[in-house]
Enzyme design. Structure first.
Site, PDB file in Angstrom:
ATOM      1  N   CYS A 149       0.797  -1.227   0.000  1.00 35.98           N
ATOM      2  CA  CYS A 149       0.000   0.000   0.000  1.00 35.98           C
ATOM      3  C   CYS A 149       0.829   1.276   0.000  1.00 35.98           C
ATOM      4  O   CYS A 149       0.543   2.218  -0.751  1.00 35.98           O
ATOM      5  CB  CYS A 149      -0.986   0.008   1.165  1.00 35.98           C
TER       6      CYS A 149
ATOM      7  N   HIS B  65      -2.046   1.012   7.027  1.00 33.22           N
ATOM      8  CA  HIS B  65      -2.516   1.142   5.643  1.00 33.22           C
ATOM      9  C   HIS B  65      -2.584   2.623   5.260  1.00 33.22           C
ATOM     10  O   HIS B  65      -2.971   3.471   6.081  1.00 33.22           O
ATOM     11  CB  HIS B  65      -3.901   0.501   5.472  1.00 33.22           C
TER      12      HIS B  65
ATOM     13  N   ASP C 279      -7.376   4.769  -3.478  1.00 29.78           N
ATOM     14  CA  ASP C 279      -6.603   3.721  -2.820  1.00 29.78           C
ATOM     15  C   ASP C 279      -6.287   2.633  -3.841  1.00 29.78           C
ATOM     16  O   ASP C 279      -7.153   1.821  -4.177  1.00 29.78           O
ATOM     17  CB  ASP C 279      -7.368   3.143  -1.636  1.00 29.78           C
TER      18      ASP C 279
END
Length: 266
Positions: free
Chosen positions: A63, A102, A117
């Site tokens: 991420c 995250h 995202d």
């Protein structure tokens, strides 16, 4: 200076694409993978290193790498990008509080504020959705929505049994140094899933998700669409070839201890 053309070539675009175009192309072009922390290597978030790894070497990342690279590209296109750290809720035991491991982006363009995202493992958003609580959004057969839970915004996904929490975050931007600390923890802590397990995955614009992982002991290859899921056990000896053929990640092999190692390209 960010080489926008170089990045766009990597994801199959050119010119001045829209936010949605860039997000979708990034997600469907660059695989998710944690091979560096799995091999005991640190993960650099320096922009030059992200470009070298994900663009020039055609690797993937997790991420922090995905979303920082995406954010840099969107800023080069004239958009404003803010960083948020989230706690993953998916798979957490009831009442558990996980670390902020995250990274999520808030992107502002001429049309509004967006929740972006490109790096939530396997099954991330295909395109940005409006930032904050709102209606459900269908993306290639998968449905997502954001709800308010106390002081957190929570991204949820629709499952056969109902809506399921993916992650939650306080809508307050964080400085880059906080992202660096979270990345260091995620990439090096001995109990981090990214240290103890191998995870690789791709998704395409049709809604198909393909992943390889050993989180439950042996390796499994999962092929999933909104309508069906197939899971195939994978022998350890097959993993390097699968990384190359199914995930575009050549140059890996088996070490003497049976762990996956980088054998070419450094």
């Amino acid at each position: 200076m960010f080489d926008l053309d170089r990045y766009l070539e990597r994801i199959g675009l050119s010119g001045r694409p829209t936010l949605a175009d860039v997000h979708r192309a990034h997600v469907t072009s660059i695989p998710f993978e944690n091979l560096d922390p799995y091999q005991g290597r640190g993960v650099s978030l320096a922009l030059d290193d992200l470009i070298r790894k994900l663009v020039d070497d055609r690797r993937g990342g997790y991420c922090f790498e995905h979303n920082l690279l995406l954010g840099a590209a969107l800023e080069a296109l004239g958009m404003n990008v803010e960083l948020y750290l989230a706690r993953v809720r998916a798979g957490a035991p009831p009442g558990a509080t996980r670390p902020r491991s995250h990274l999520v982006l808030r992107v502002t363009d001429g049309a509004g504020n967006w929740h972006a995202d490109a790096g939530f493992g396997i099954g991330t958003l295909l395109e940005p959705i409006p930032f904050g609580p709102g209606i459900a959004h269908d993306q290639a057969g998968w449905s997502f929505r954001v709800v308010q839970d106390g002081d957190e915004l929570v991204l949820q996904a629709a499952r056969p049994e109902g809506w399921s929490d993916l992650y939650g975050f306080v809508p307050q931007p964080v400085p880059r140094i906080d992202v660096e600390v979270s990345n260091w923890f995620t990439a090096t802590h001995p109990r981090s899933i990214f240290v103890t397990s191998l995870i690789a995955g791709t998704q395409d614009a049709s809604g198909r998700l393909v992943s390889l992982h050993d989180r439950s002991g042996g390796f499994k290859l999962t092929d999933q669409t909104p309508e069906r899921t197939s899971i195939t056990p994978v022998a350890l000896a097959e993993v390097p070839a699968l990384l190359a053929s199914r995930f575009g990640l050549p140059g890996f092999g088996l070490g003497d201890d049976g762990r996956i190692l980088r054998t070419a390209g450094g």
